[in-house]
Design a protein around this motif. Structure first.
Motif, PDB file in Angstrom:
ATOM      1  N   ALA A 126       0.868  -1.180   0.000  1.00 46.20           N
ATOM      2  CA  ALA A 126       0.000   0.000   0.000  1.00 46.20           C
ATOM      3  C   ALA A 126       0.903   1.229   0.000  1.00 46.20           C
ATOM      4  O   ALA A 126       1.861   1.292   0.773  1.00 46.20           O
ATOM      5  CB  ALA A 126      -0.894  -0.004   1.236  1.00 46.20           C
ATOM      6  N   GLN A 127       0.598   2.165  -0.881  1.00 46.63           N
ATOM      7  CA  GLN A 127       1.465   3.338  -0.995  1.00 46.63           C
ATOM      8  C   GLN A 127       1.225   4.306   0.161  1.00 46.63           C
ATOM      9  O   GLN A 127       0.086   4.617   0.510  1.00 46.63           O
ATOM     10  CB  GLN A 127       1.222   4.041  -2.330  1.00 46.63           C
ATOM     11  CG  GLN A 127       2.382   4.972  -2.682  1.00 46.63           C
ATOM     12  CD  GLN A 127       2.294   5.470  -4.102  1.00 46.63           C
ATOM     13  OE1 GLN A 127       1.208   5.747  -4.614  1.00 46.63           O
ATOM     14  NE2 GLN A 127       3.439   5.613  -4.750  1.00 46.63           N
ATOM     15  N   ARG A 128       2.326   4.771   0.749  1.00 51.53           N
ATOM     16  CA  ARG A 128       2.242   5.802   1.779  1.00 51.53           C
ATOM     17  C   ARG A 128       2.188   7.175   1.090  1.00 51.53           C
ATOM     18  O   ARG A 128       2.569   7.297  -0.081  1.00 51.53           O
ATOM     19  CB  ARG A 128       3.475   5.743   2.686  1.00 51.53           C
ATOM     20  CG  ARG A 128       3.654   4.421   3.424  1.00 51.53           C
ATOM     21  CD  ARG A 128       4.820   4.526   4.418  1.00 51.53           C
ATOM     22  NE  ARG A 128       5.223   3.211   4.894  1.00 51.53           N
ATOM     23  CZ  ARG A 128       6.336   2.576   4.523  1.00 51.53           C
ATOM     24  NH1 ARG A 128       7.190   3.130   3.663  1.00 51.53           N
ATOM     25  NH2 ARG A 128       6.614   1.383   4.998  1.00 51.53           N
ATOM     26  N   PRO A 129       1.761   8.199   1.825  1.00 48.40           N
ATOM     27  CA  PRO A 129       1.669   9.528   1.193  1.00 48.40           C
ATOM     28  C   PRO A 129       2.993  10.002   0.587  1.00 48.40           C
ATOM     29  O   PRO A 129       2.995  10.743  -0.401  1.00 48.40           O
ATOM     30  CB  PRO A 129       1.220  10.430   2.347  1.00 48.40           C
ATOM     31  CG  PRO A 129       0.504   9.516   3.288  1.00 48.40           C
ATOM     32  CD  PRO A 129       1.202   8.201   3.197  1.00 48.40           C
ATOM     33  N   ASP A 130       4.134   9.562   1.122  1.00 46.93           N
ATOM     34  CA  ASP A 130       5.416  10.029   0.580  1.00 46.93           C
ATOM     35  C   ASP A 130       5.882   9.206  -0.628  1.00 46.93           C
ATOM     36  O   ASP A 130       6.988   9.401  -1.109  1.00 46.93           O
ATOM     37  CB  ASP A 130       6.497   9.999   1.680  1.00 46.93           C
ATOM     38  CG  ASP A 130       6.869   8.582   2.101  1.00 46.93           C
ATOM     39  OD1 ASP A 130       6.216   7.621   1.620  1.00 46.93           O
ATOM     40  OD2 ASP A 130       7.800   8.432   2.899  1.00 46.93           O
ATOM     41  N   GLY A 131       5.056   8.286  -1.126  1.00 51.64           N
ATOM     42  CA  GLY A 131       5.427   7.513  -2.307  1.00 51.64           C
ATOM     43  C   GLY A 131       6.171   6.228  -1.990  1.00 51.64           C
ATOM     44  O   GLY A 131       6.446   5.433  -2.886  1.00 51.64           O
ATOM     45  N   SER A 132       6.530   6.016  -0.738  1.00 50.32           N
ATOM     46  CA  SER A 132       7.107   4.729  -0.352  1.00 50.32           C
ATOM     47  C   SER A 132       5.965   3.748  -0.088  1.00 50.32           C
ATOM     48  O   SER A 132       4.798   4.120  -0.225  1.00 50.32           O
ATOM     49  CB  SER A 132       7.999   4.896   0.875  1.00 50.32           C
ATOM     50  OG  SER A 132       7.200   5.189   2.007  1.00 50.32           O
ATOM     51  N   HIS A 133       6.306   2.493   0.236  1.00 52.88           N
ATOM     52  CA  HIS A 133       5.274   1.459   0.290  1.00 52.88           C
ATOM     53  C   HIS A 133       5.304   0.664   1.582  1.00 52.88           C
ATOM     54  O   HIS A 133       6.374   0.313   2.074  1.00 52.88           O
ATOM     55  CB  HIS A 133       5.422   0.508  -0.899  1.00 52.88           C
ATOM     56  CG  HIS A 133       5.255   1.197  -2.207  1.00 52.88           C
ATOM     57  ND1 HIS A 133       6.315   1.805  -2.854  1.00 52.88           N
ATOM     58  CD2 HIS A 133       4.164   1.431  -2.959  1.00 52.88           C
ATOM     59  CE1 HIS A 133       5.872   2.368  -3.965  1.00 52.88           C
ATOM     60  NE2 HIS A 133       4.583   2.173  -4.055  1.00 52.88           N
TER      61      HIS A 133
END
Lengths: 341, 341, 341
Positions: A182-189
């Motif tokens: 699931a993608q986090r708001p900062d683009g990491s997962h």
């Protein structure tokens, strides 16, 4: 084994000397004395007259064999059974090899055979006559049925189930984590734990270095009798129907449901969350991006009905010519339009 | 765990009975009592009313849940974290299993866990809490960071580096020799030794049976946070950026440099010595033969901008009809030309 | 090693200080003191003036090197040999590791090296100086020649033969069962035992996680000098010629015969029972559905001559425009036809 003895096992009549010894199966062109060959594909009919085989499996209408003949209504199927009868494989001794590691909490049937350096985790159960070759890792709480054959370097992860008579070729992986993030708001997962099981039903065969992922929820299931070739990717949550045939390097994306008796050529790719109906066929390298109704036959990328794709592909080679024709027509039409003014 | 306790961990508000016990995550259609499900994809909204789950993770605007609700602005991300909290995985005991082989010149953190039949070469260092499963081979002088998870049958070759929290699924190969040969005048090939390292940065995940080659010179590098699916080929000298997502069976040829946040669908192929900009996307089975600027979205073979490819692909099915039209126009034009004479 | 000593081994003349020490090979852009680089691709010529390398391998016509020069008519080939001379690999100690399992009926040359947890079956013979890494499984009666290098986690099944100087990268599988099934009347499948051998001739290299299947009859053969990249599928009964190059993720279906010096790009698929002539080339992702005569150069799916495919592919992008033109022409022609009435 004599030809007569073999034919009795195959429940087929013999024409010719049933006392000759048969040692192995061989190709019609390269067979020699002691070899049994077969004629199933009419392409090879011309090779029959000159075969050096001691015997041939052939249909009722095949004539001119220079050797003994086993008559069969299904020569290829009879050949498969003859090859089984003549197969040189000897199963390894039952028992756990002293160099294997088997958890004290695992239950291995005494007739099963566990090879050196196999690693069998806690809670695993292994059925009667199943053979586990070297370097197989079976994770905690997985259950392997009877008469399975697990070749060297296979990984079966935790909490997976294999039915009876499942064959797993070398290097295959069953139960690796599905590709779920699931993608986090900062683009990491963020990893979504993939903890649900893979279930492999009876009589399935899984090819070398094929990978079958476990999902986060639900299950990944391969139904009875399905045969998967090498280097195939089965993503998390996929359901493969009964008696499906997947050639090498096929990839099925997550949560797709494949019907019974489906047949895919090599390198076919199928998108996620699709439904592929029973008996669908796809030629090699097709890219299936939409669900396909039962009995469909598709090709190309995006995959379309095979007859359409064949027609369009034939025209593809004519594209430069068509472009020239278009230019020519445009010029001629313009000339007429100018004359008409 | 109670729903309230779980919601506190997720830092999300609960609506409904926060005292109920939650045992696992499940699909919205198949969830039952004790299950937590989620609604992230509007496609599944219709299933909400009839779910048997004890609780659902849903956005602020979702109504009509027949169960308790955990409210979240990012339901899928919250689901990932809930699944982690409920995950049944128990790490193996720390320490080196008596059936492992660890070189006397290797340094294994005492909190790390090394499984049976793991083979750890000279000069290897393994960080805190890292788990090495059975049949993992780690070549001389490789360095594995803290909190890594290396599944069974993985090969990590000599002088490679893995950062922290790297997950390697079963059967993956890190540091195999790149495919580098110089042709001799007689058409045979001289091997170019591939001795430079592979570097895997923090938080990377590598899929089952994926292969990552080492180069002759320089390095192969997978940057932080990148997630690679199964059966992917990363050739020698490739650089993958940060937070890249590669679906299964992708292949990247040698020396290609891939930017950050790039996303490739399954079976995509990328040529060698190319530069792929940040945030480029390619749909499954694309064949990328030229460099792509940042933010490009490509498809097809050779890959072209996706909107062009979609339009051309739609026309592809009309090719036989276009060919007929061309013939018809030619005939009609010829008739006019003859009349005009 | 001094530059002069290295140049003597390479049988090439030096320009500049032959007394400098050379430690390793490096890329022209990133090389530093002690590094040897090379200039084989004119694309990198501009980088020569600013290289920090201590020496460069270059052709006779290359000028302006800011460092010592090794002159060679074949700079890339000379680079390969220089890299070999400078390679840091030290072979492991000869002998069988105490943690290996070698059948009492196997014969291992005393100069060979067998790593921990290797499993060597009955009747296996292993040649002089051959290195078998950890977790390699070699099935009964297989024969491995001299000077082979078998990396960790490789599976070599029963009754296979490897010649001399064969390199097998990690996780590769040699001799897995071919995908052969005969359909029963009820739509289920009978396995055809795949018991014939795989033969790998001298100087072959096989990539990581590549799979090479054994057939039911005849043999699968990889001829001398052929180099196969990672994740390649070679089906049962395939014959690969001499000095063939197969890039990663290629798949060759059953019984296809490939000539000498054939070159396939990545992800190429080849159908079964085809004949591919000597020196045929196919670009990446091609799908070869028919036999190809010697010296053919093909692309696309179905694969057609490369020059045709390039022209048609270029027009593919113009399809929407062509369709508009067709509509326009039709309308204009209709107008003329109506006027003419």
């Amino acid at each position: 084994m004599t030809l007569g003895e073999l034919a009795r096992r195959l429940e087929c009549p013999v024409e010719g000397d049933s006392g000759i010894e048969i040692h192995r199966v061989a190709k019609i062109e390269t067979a020699g004395p002691g070899d049994l060959t077969f004629l199933a594909n009419p392409k090879y009919a011309a090779a029959l007259a000159s075969t050096k085989a001691s015997a041939v499996i052939a249909g009722a209408d095949v004539e001119g064999a220079p050797c003994a003949v086993i008559r069969s209504a299904s020569p290829y199927l009879t050949f498969a059974r003859a090859a089984q009868a003549l197969s040189p494989e000897r199963p390894p001794e039952p028992g756990v090899h002293p160099l294997a590691w088997v958890s004290a909490e695992a239950v291995v049937d005494p007739t099963a055979s566990i090879g050196p350096f196999a690693a069998i985790g806690a809670g695993v159960r292994i059925g009667a006559r199943t053979i586990v070759h070297p370097h197989v890792a079976i994770g905690a709480d997985s259950v392997i049925g009877a008469d399975c054959l697990i070749h060297a370097n296979v990984s079966i992860r935790e909490r997976c189930t294999l039915g009876a008579r499942v064959i797993v070729q070398n290097g295959a992986v069953i139960g690796s984590d599905g590709y779920g993030f699931a993608q986090r708001p900062d683009g990491s997962h963020e990893k979504i734990p993939q903890t649900a099981p893979v279930v492999i039903e009876d009589d399935v065969e899984i090819g070398a270095n094929t990978t079958i992922d476990r999902p986060a929820v639900g299950e990944t299931r391969i139904k009875a009798g399905t045969k998967i070739d090498n280097l195939v990717q089965i993503a998390h949550g996929v359901v493969l129907g009964r008696h499906v045939l997947l050639a090498a390097q096929v990839g099925i994306a997550g949560s797709t449901v494949i019907g019974d008796h489906v047949t895919f050529g090599g390198q076919v790719g199928v998108g996620g969350h699709l439904t592929i109906g029973d008996r669908v066929k796809a030629v090699g390298q097709s890219g299936i991006t939409n669900s396909v109704a039962a009995d469909g036959f598709v090709s190309g990328y995006p995959a379309i009905p095979n007859h359409e794709w064949r027609r369009s592909s034939a025209v593809f080679r004519k594209l430069p010519e068509m472009r020239r024709q278009l230019r020519d027509l445009t010029a001629r039409l313009q000339k007429i339009e100018e004359t008409d003014k």
